[in-house]
Scaffold this motif. Structure first.
Motif, PDB file in Angstrom:
ATOM      1  N   THR A 281       0.848  -1.193   0.000  1.00 20.78           N
ATOM      2  CA  THR A 281       0.000   0.000   0.000  1.00 20.78           C
ATOM      3  C   THR A 281       0.882   1.241   0.000  1.00 20.78           C
ATOM      4  OG1 THR A 281      -0.108   0.284   2.405  1.00 20.78           O
ATOM      5  CG2 THR A 281      -1.650  -1.305   1.405  1.00 20.78           C
ATOM      6  N   ASN A 282       0.261   2.395   0.090  1.00 25.23           N
ATOM      7  CA  ASN A 282       1.024   3.646   0.161  1.00 25.23           C
ATOM      8  C   ASN A 282       1.647   3.877   1.526  1.00 25.23           C
ATOM      9  OD1 ASN A 282      -1.799   4.015   0.974  1.00 25.23           O
ATOM     10  ND2 ASN A 282      -1.262   6.162   1.287  1.00 25.23           N
ATOM     11  N   LEU A 283       1.310   3.045   2.532  1.00 26.71           N
ATOM     12  CA  LEU A 283       1.905   3.165   3.859  1.00 26.71           C
ATOM     13  C   LEU A 283       3.057   2.174   3.984  1.00 26.71           C
ATOM     14  CD1 LEU A 283      -1.249   3.442   6.181  1.00 26.71           C
ATOM     15  CD2 LEU A 283       0.041   5.270   5.051  1.00 26.71           C
ATOM     16  N   PRO A 284       4.251   2.629   4.337  1.00 23.95           N
ATOM     17  CA  PRO A 284       5.405   1.731   4.440  1.00 23.95           C
ATOM     18  C   PRO A 284       5.153   0.566   5.399  1.00 23.95           C
ATOM     19  CG  PRO A 284       6.103   4.029   4.584  1.00 23.95           C
ATOM     20  CD  PRO A 284       4.602   4.026   4.657  1.00 23.95           C
ATOM     21  N   GLY A 285       5.469  -0.637   4.948  1.00 23.54           N
ATOM     22  CA  GLY A 285       5.335  -1.816   5.803  1.00 23.54           C
ATOM     23  C   GLY A 285       3.933  -2.349   5.925  1.00 23.54           C
ATOM     24  N   VAL A 286       2.977  -1.760   5.205  1.00 25.14           N
ATOM     25  CA  VAL A 286       1.579  -2.198   5.258  1.00 25.14           C
ATOM     26  C   VAL A 286       1.196  -2.785   3.901  1.00 25.14           C
ATOM     27  CG1 VAL A 286      -0.816  -1.541   5.675  1.00 25.14           C
ATOM     28  CG2 VAL A 286       1.023  -0.424   6.950  1.00 25.14           C
ATOM     29  N   PHE A 287       0.737  -4.029   3.921  1.00 25.19           N
ATOM     30  CA  PHE A 287       0.410  -4.761   2.697  1.00 25.19           C
ATOM     31  C   PHE A 287      -1.036  -5.254   2.768  1.00 25.19           C
ATOM     32  CE2 PHE A 287       4.822  -5.027   3.873  1.00 25.19           C
ATOM     33  CZ  PHE A 287       5.481  -4.626   2.719  1.00 25.19           C
ATOM     34  N   VAL A 288      -1.567  -5.673   1.633  1.00 28.56           N
ATOM     35  CA  VAL A 288      -2.954  -6.129   1.589  1.00 28.56           C
ATOM     36  C   VAL A 288      -3.033  -7.460   0.867  1.00 28.56           C
ATOM     37  CG1 VAL A 288      -4.102  -3.889   1.751  1.00 28.56           C
ATOM     38  CG2 VAL A 288      -3.330  -4.714  -0.472  1.00 28.56           C
ATOM     39  N   ALA A 289      -4.124  -8.196   1.103  1.00 26.87           N
ATOM     40  CA  ALA A 289      -4.352  -9.467   0.424  1.00 26.87           C
ATOM     41  C   ALA A 289      -5.837  -9.787   0.442  1.00 26.87           C
ATOM     42  CB  ALA A 289      -3.569 -10.590   1.108  1.00 26.87           C
ATOM     43  N   GLY A 290      -6.292 -10.509  -0.595  1.00 26.54           N
ATOM     44  CA  GLY A 290      -7.685 -10.943  -0.636  1.00 26.54           C
ATOM     45  C   GLY A 290      -8.612  -9.898  -1.224  1.00 26.54           C
ATOM     46  N   ASP A 291      -9.877  -9.963  -0.856  1.00 27.25           N
ATOM     47  CA  ASP A 291     -10.890  -9.064  -1.423  1.00 27.25           C
ATOM     48  C   ASP A 291     -10.575  -7.592  -1.189  1.00 27.25           C
ATOM     49  OD1 ASP A 291     -12.490 -11.037  -2.509  1.00 27.25           O
ATOM     50  OD2 ASP A 291     -13.688 -11.275  -0.699  1.00 27.25           O
ATOM     51  N   THR A 292      -9.836  -7.294  -0.154  1.00 26.86           N
ATOM     52  CA  THR A 292      -9.552  -5.889   0.144  1.00 26.86           C
ATOM     53  C   THR A 292      -8.502  -5.295  -0.779  1.00 26.86           C
ATOM     54  OG1 THR A 292      -9.208  -4.378   1.995  1.00 26.86           O
ATOM     55  CG2 THR A 292      -7.665  -6.190   1.817  1.00 26.86           C
ATOM     56  N   ALA A 293      -7.773  -6.140  -1.514  1.00 22.03           N
ATOM     57  CA  ALA A 293      -6.681  -5.676  -2.369  1.00 22.03           C
ATOM     58  C   ALA A 293      -7.188  -5.282  -3.753  1.00 22.03           C
ATOM     59  CB  ALA A 293      -5.612  -6.757  -2.496  1.00 22.03           C
ATOM     60  N   ASN A 294      -6.741  -4.147  -4.246  1.00 17.45           N
ATOM     61  CA  ASN A 294      -7.106  -3.693  -5.585  1.00 17.45           C
ATOM     62  C   ASN A 294      -5.835  -3.372  -6.360  1.00 17.45           C
ATOM     63  OD1 ASN A 294      -8.775  -2.768  -7.748  1.00 17.45           O
ATOM     64  ND2 ASN A 294      -8.314  -0.672  -7.129  1.00 17.45           N
ATOM     65  N   TYR A 295      -5.616  -4.123  -7.445  1.00 13.74           N
ATOM     66  CA  TYR A 295      -4.487  -3.863  -8.343  1.00 13.74           C
ATOM     67  C   TYR A 295      -4.889  -4.368  -9.725  1.00 13.74           C
ATOM     68  CZ  TYR A 295      -3.527  -8.771  -7.171  1.00 13.74           C
ATOM     69  OH  TYR A 295      -3.627 -10.123  -6.973  1.00 13.74           O
TER      70      TYR A 295
END
Length: 353
Positions: A281-295
């Motif tokens: 994400t745009n926050l350092p050290g913060v990542f996303v996975a699953g339905d919440t992720a948009n790419y």
């Protein structure tokens, strides 16, 4: 204020398929892992459809959702992550050393080097039928979830909705119910093409574009429904048709609420959190996975969720240790499984004696 807990390499927020697989895969990467789930049980969205058949997980034959959930939980626990239930995370703060503390609404504080958000669409609630007085039938024959297929045997069943769940339940119940009618306010269905074709080629009575406008019943039970055609502008025609039915299933989707996470400064879309190809994400050290992720190449399948989780974990590992291997060694060559493989071999030998 409560003291922060011991420092973890990764803290995963969300105990659905993405969070569960992230907990497993982070163990493969020898990361000290904590998983925090807002509810009192793991499984996330899969808990809503325990009887639903899942066909599209690679290498897994058709399996009921409740069984898949049990297997995902068992896999997630392979490397003994710390699991915390019943805590909704509200606050994120970054310390001077770059580590983070997330705080639950209970006041519990969790200290972590990296964070993976696997929160789906947030706290999920089933979208209810927006007809006045509909709630009085919920104790009898108005359903938002299906827990027992046999309960509909031989009945006249109406399903309202046009997404994956509505289509899947129409196909699942068509051989069991006396008659299945599907009412959807658009001509186009949102389910997978193969499932939609199967439904239309069966005995299911598909009514599009129509909407349920009134429930008729007595004694707390629905006896009939009124439906009306929807014109191209999305307005009702005013001409009602009455259908005699024994039960109504509503699949109008889920409404999610991410709560305070929405105020963390994340780059968010309407439904998702935006990320790059490494799930950062745009926050350092913060990542996303699953339905919440948009790419851009996002795949909305459970199989895609598992890939998201692995990518997010790999990115978290490299965030902490830039010189670390880019991925975990595959399980067949991963030393983390040596003792477990030996234990399985012993169990198999004993079983064949």
């Amino acid at each position: 204020m409560k003291e922060a807990s011991e420092l973890y390499d990764v803290t995963i927020i969300g105990g659905g398929p993405a969070g569960l697989y992230a907990a497993f895969y982070s163990g493969m990467r020898d990361m000290r892992t904590k998983l925090i789930e807002a509810k009192e049980e793991l499984g996330g969205r899969t808990l809503i459809y325990p009887e639903k058949m899942i066909w599209d997980v690679g290498g897994v034959p058709p399996i009921r959702c409740e069984q898949l959930t049990r297997q995902m939980i068992r896999q997630a626990c392979t490397f003994d992550p710390t699991i915390v239930l019943g805590q909704q995370i509200n606050k994120l703060e970054r310390l001077e050393d770059g580590t983070m503390i997330v705080t639950a609404e209970t006041g519990e504080r969790h200290h972590t080097r990296t964070l993976i958000l696997a929160v789906g669409y947030g706290v999920l609630k089933l979208a209810k039928l927006e007809i006045q007085g509909a709630e009085r039938y919920e104790a009898a024959n108005l359903y938002y979830t299906v827990t027992e297929v046999e309960g509909f045997r031989g009945k006249r069943l109406l399903i309202s909705g046009g997404g994956d769940s509505a289509v899947d339940w129409a196909n699942e119940l068509e051989p069991v119910a006396g008659q299945v009618t599907v009412v959807h306010r658009r001509d186009r269905f949102g389910g997978h093409e193969k499932s939609v074709s199967r439904m239309k080629e069966s005995s299911v009575d598909v009514r599009t574009p129509y909407a349920v406008t009134q429930l008729h019943g007595s004694g707390g039970r629905i006896e009939a429904v009124s439906i009306e055609r929807v014109n191209p502008e999305g307005h009702l025609s005013g001409e009602a048709e009455r259908l005699e039915i024994d039960a109504v299933i509503v699949n109008h989707g889920l409404r999610g609420d991410r709560g305070p996470i929405s105020g963390w400064g994340l780059d968010m879309g309407e439904w998702n959190i935006n990320a790059d190809e490494k799930l950062a994400t745009n926050l350092p050290g913060v990542f996303v996975a699953g339905d919440t992720a948009n790419y851009p190449s996002k795949l909305h399948l459970i199989a895609g969720t598992f890939t998201d989780a692995a990518l997010a974990v790999n990115s978290a590992k490299l965030y902490m240790e830039p010189d670390a291997p880019k991925t975990a060694y595959v399980s067949s060559h991963n030393s983390r499984f040596n003792e477990k493989n030996e234990a399985l071999s012993v169990s198999e030998e004993e079983a064949h004696r």
